[in-house]
Design an enzyme around this catalytic site. Sequence first.
Site, PDB file in Angstrom:
ATOM      1  N   CYS A 108     114.443  34.748 136.870  1.00 53.31           N
ATOM      2  CA  CYS A 108     114.318  33.283 136.919  1.00 53.31           C
ATOM      3  C   CYS A 108     115.019  32.700 138.147  1.00 53.31           C
ATOM      4  O   CYS A 108     116.221  32.908 138.342  1.00 53.31           O
ATOM      5  CB  CYS A 108     114.909  32.712 135.629  1.00 53.31           C
ATOM      6  N   GLY A 109     114.286  31.950 138.949  1.00 57.15           N
ATOM      7  CA  GLY A 109     114.842  31.335 140.156  1.00 57.15           C
ATOM      8  C   GLY A 109     115.960  30.341 139.851  1.00 57.15           C
ATOM      9  O   GLY A 109     116.978  30.306 140.549  1.00 57.15           O
ATOM     10  N   HIS A 110     115.797  29.509 138.812  1.00 58.28           N
ATOM     11  CA  HIS A 110     116.847  28.553 138.431  1.00 58.28           C
ATOM     12  C   HIS A 110     118.107  29.296 138.000  1.00 58.28           C
ATOM     13  O   HIS A 110     119.221  28.874 138.298  1.00 58.28           O
ATOM     14  CB  HIS A 110     116.366  27.642 137.300  1.00 58.28           C
ATOM     15  N   CYS A 111     117.926  30.421 137.290  1.00 60.93           N
ATOM     16  CA  CYS A 111     119.082  31.223 136.846  1.00 60.93           C
ATOM     17  C   CYS A 111     119.805  31.828 138.048  1.00 60.93           C
ATOM     18  O   CYS A 111     121.036  31.870 138.074  1.00 60.93           O
ATOM     19  CB  CYS A 111     118.623  32.337 135.903  1.00 60.93           C
TER      20      CYS A 111
END
Length: 168
Positions: A87-90
């Site tokens: 996940c990019g946000h993670c």
Amino acid sequence: MLEHSLRSAAAMVVLWSGKVRFQYEGENTQAGLVSFIRNPQQPVVQKSTEESWADTVSNVHHLTADTFHTFIKAESSVLVMFYAPWCGHCKRIKPEYIDAAAELFNKGASGKLAAVDATKETALASEFSVKGFPTLKYFSDGRFMFEVPGVREKDKIVEFMLDPKVRI
């Protein structure tokens, strides 16, 4: 209906006569994709594997199904981030979360930051109704209290943990 067994949600394959002949496993870059399309038979450069976040030394406690409930019950105040490694946000919140955990430790704060890889700990993700990533959930004295949306920067995480209240 696709009859081929694919190992991920997004996959690029070359089919001939209905049979998978080549599957792209390389980097997700323009150069890598164009090279594969021009010559799918050439050896694929494998994606570099990232170090597991749990293997990174930090003050973030990495929890599993075996350790989660014991840890939550033993601590008075815990913010848990349920994440997916892809996940990019993670990936963006990870360094902020690590820095916040270090600052909380250095201040002697009682609150702890923890993380759960929801792709590995699917039962925990299901138990706490995790629908997207990252999901931050606050626990106090062993009980789930509330979800903490929108807290993504180190200073905001520290501020929250020093005075954990529902934020709208």
